[in-house]
Design a protein around this motif. Structure first.
Motif, PDB file in Angstrom:
ATOM      1  N   SER A   1      30.555  13.305  65.351  1.00  0.00           N
ATOM      2  CA  SER A   1      30.522  13.223  66.815  1.00  0.00           C
ATOM      3  C   SER A   1      30.638  14.619  67.415  1.00  0.00           C
ATOM      4  O   SER A   1      31.275  15.511  66.847  1.00  0.00           O
ATOM      5  N   GLY A   2      29.964  14.807  68.569  1.00  0.00           N
ATOM      6  CA  GLY A   2      29.971  16.103  69.225  1.00  0.00           C
ATOM      7  C   GLY A   2      31.180  16.300  70.111  1.00  0.00           C
ATOM      8  O   GLY A   2      31.819  15.341  70.552  1.00  0.00           O
ATOM      9  N   ASP A   3      31.459  17.578  70.401  1.00  0.00           N
ATOM     10  CA  ASP A   3      32.572  17.913  71.299  1.00  0.00           C
ATOM     11  C   ASP A   3      32.248  19.199  72.056  1.00  0.00           C
ATOM     12  O   ASP A   3      33.070  20.111  72.149  1.00  0.00           O
ATOM     13  N   GLY A   4      31.028  19.274  72.555  1.00  0.00           N
ATOM     14  CA  GLY A   4      30.628  20.480  73.279  1.00  0.00           C
ATOM     15  C   GLY A   4      30.573  21.682  72.358  1.00  0.00           C
ATOM     16  O   GLY A   4      30.074  21.590  71.228  1.00  0.00           O
ATOM     17  N   LEU A   5      31.099  22.813  72.827  1.00  0.00           N
ATOM     18  CA  LEU A   5      31.055  24.040  72.025  1.00  0.00           C
ATOM     19  C   LEU A   5      32.180  24.113  71.002  1.00  0.00           C
ATOM     20  O   LEU A   5      32.240  25.060  70.219  1.00  0.00           O
ATOM     21  N   ARG A   6      33.069  23.135  71.008  1.00  0.00           N
ATOM     22  CA  ARG A   6      34.106  23.082  69.967  1.00  0.00           C
ATOM     23  C   ARG A   6      33.523  22.486  68.694  1.00  0.00           C
ATOM     24  O   ARG A   6      32.403  21.965  68.696  1.00  0.00           O
ATOM     25  N   SER A   7      34.267  22.565  67.612  1.00  0.00           N
ATOM     26  CA  SER A   7      33.802  22.035  66.331  1.00  0.00           C
ATOM     27  C   SER A   7      33.482  20.559  66.444  1.00  0.00           C
ATOM     28  O   SER A   7      34.139  19.809  67.178  1.00  0.00           O
ATOM     29  N   MET A   8      32.459  20.127  65.688  1.00  0.00           N
ATOM     30  CA  MET A   8      32.116  18.712  65.628  1.00  0.00           C
ATOM     31  C   MET A   8      33.102  18.007  64.685  1.00  0.00           C
ATOM     32  O   MET A   8      33.783  18.667  63.882  1.00  0.00           O
ATOM     33  N   HIS A   9      33.168  16.682  64.794  1.00  0.00           N
ATOM     34  CA  HIS A   9      34.134  15.919  64.001  1.00  0.00           C
ATOM     35  C   HIS A   9      33.397  14.975  63.043  1.00  0.00           C
ATOM     36  O   HIS A   9      32.524  14.216  63.464  1.00  0.00           O
ATOM     37  N   PHE A  10      33.794  15.045  61.776  1.00  0.00           N
ATOM     38  CA  PHE A  10      33.186  14.196  60.753  1.00  0.00           C
ATOM     39  C   PHE A  10      34.195  13.152  60.280  1.00  0.00           C
ATOM     40  O   PHE A  10      35.313  13.475  59.872  1.00  0.00           O
ATOM     41  N   THR A  11      33.792  11.889  60.355  1.00  0.00           N
ATOM     42  CA  THR A  11      34.621  10.789  59.849  1.00  0.00           C
ATOM     43  C   THR A  11      33.858  10.097  58.732  1.00  0.00           C
ATOM     44  O   THR A  11      32.845   9.430  58.983  1.00  0.00           O
ATOM     45  N   PRO A  12      34.290  10.246  57.471  1.00  0.00           N
ATOM     46  CA  PRO A  12      33.569   9.611  56.363  1.00  0.00           C
ATOM     47  C   PRO A  12      33.789   8.099  56.357  1.00  0.00           C
ATOM     48  O   PRO A  12      34.811   7.596  56.818  1.00  0.00           O
ATOM     49  N   LEU A  13      32.803   7.402  55.857  1.00  0.00           N
ATOM     50  CA  LEU A  13      32.894   5.937  55.760  1.00  0.00           C
ATOM     51  C   LEU A  13      34.010   5.545  54.797  1.00  0.00           C
ATOM     52  O   LEU A  13      34.730   4.560  55.017  1.00  0.00           O
ATOM     53  N   ASN A  14      34.168   6.319  53.729  1.00  0.00           N
ATOM     54  CA  ASN A  14      35.216   6.069  52.733  1.00  0.00           C
ATOM     55  C   ASN A  14      36.452   6.887  53.105  1.00  0.00           C
ATOM     56  O   ASN A  14      36.403   8.130  53.113  1.00  0.00           O
ATOM     57  N   PRO A  15      37.569   6.225  53.431  1.00  0.00           N
ATOM     58  CA  PRO A  15      38.774   6.977  53.810  1.00  0.00           C
ATOM     59  C   PRO A  15      39.309   7.855  52.682  1.00  0.00           C
ATOM     60  O   PRO A  15      40.084   8.772  52.922  1.00  0.00           O
TER      61      PRO A  15
END
Length: 295
Positions: free
Chosen positions: A193-207
């Protein structure tokens, strides 16, 4: 009144007489020349002082007719200088665009995408999204809503709204945007998911995902994602693990604040393992995309 007129006549007669005498002396040569030289020596300094005061004034007034001409010349030189500066800037921009097209061609040639090239027209919020750009291609070039937009460095975003000759592109860094991705090293799926000019966030399907810093994320199937698969998105910079899940920070490969030459993916063949790399990972044949593609 009569006495005044008489004095004027006497004065005129006297001046005429003096002129006659001076002419006579001048005809004698030497005597008058010495007298004249002596007068020159006596009054010369005064004459030179007067000239030093009055000559600049005279030069100023004599130069007044040229002021308009000189101003015109200066204005013409300024215009010429502005034109040269503009040509230099255009030359620099054209050189950068040529290089961007070449790099984009290398990337497209490797992915085997069929694309139409586009140039960014303007930047700003649009259609309720904070991060969007408008490009100079639309339905007349085969562009449709939902198509993936790329640059030579990776994923840019997707077409949100296409008109006849222009389209709105929602950037991947928009806070309302999410991209289905996979980890190139392991093939694990997740969502960025995006967050503007801040780092993007990655959430893996497998916790219990084994994602680690340095991993490359590429677009891949996840839910209803419409992005073409196999496009590099960014690199994992930090990973956080908790009892419930794992998450990671991602730096995108694309510089979203300097977008210029882009490409809209008209079709997207299924990527091979050889394509699951960053755009600059290997040299490929130059296949510079044409703006005529797909028209």
């Amino acid at each position: 009144m009569r006495s005044s007129g008489r004095r004027q006549r006497l004065t005129i007669v006297g001046l005429v007489a003096i002129c006659v005498v001076l002419l006579a002396l001048d005809s004698q040569g030497t005597t008058f020349t010495r007298a004249r030289d002596a007068a020159s020596r006596a009054f010369g300094p005064l004459e030179r002082s007067a000239n030093s005061v009055f000559d600049p004034v005279g030069n100023f007034f004599s130069g007044l007719p040229d002021v308009g001409s000189n101003k015109s010349k200066i204005d013409a030189l300024k215009r010429q200088n502005d034109q040269l500066r503009s040509q230099l800037r255009e030359s620099s921009v054209n050189s950068e665009r040529s290089n961007a097209l070449r790099q984009l061609g290398l990337f497209v040639g490797r992915t085997q995408f069929k694309v139409v090239t586009a140039t960014v027209l303007d930047f700003g919020p649009s259609l309720g999204f904070e991060w969007a750009v408008r490009v100079d291609v639309g339905t007349n070039a085969g562009v449709r809503d939902g198509m993936t937009v790329i640059s030579a460095n990776g994923l840019v975003g997707r077409i949100k709204q296409a008109s006849a000759d222009t389209s709105i592109v929602v950037l991947a860094i928009d806070p309302g945007s999410s991209v289905g991705v996979r980890v190139a090293r392991t093939g694990e799926l997740g969502l960025v998911s995006g967050d503007g000019l801040r780092s993007m966030h990655f959430t893996p399907l497998n916790p219990r995902s084994k994602v680690k810093a340095g991993d490359t994320l590429i677009t891949g199937p996840y839910g209803a994602s419409t992005y073409a698969a196999g496009v590099p998105l960014g690199k994992v910079t930090h990973v956080s693990h908790s009892a419930a899940n794992a998450s990671a920070s991602v730096d995108p490969y694309v510089n979203y604040t300097s977008l210029d030459v882009l490409a809209v993916v008209l079709n997207a063949p299924k990527p091979t393992s050889r394509q699951l790399t960053t755009p600059s990972s290997a040299a490929q044949p130059d296949a510079t995309p044409s703006r005529k593609a797909g028209r």
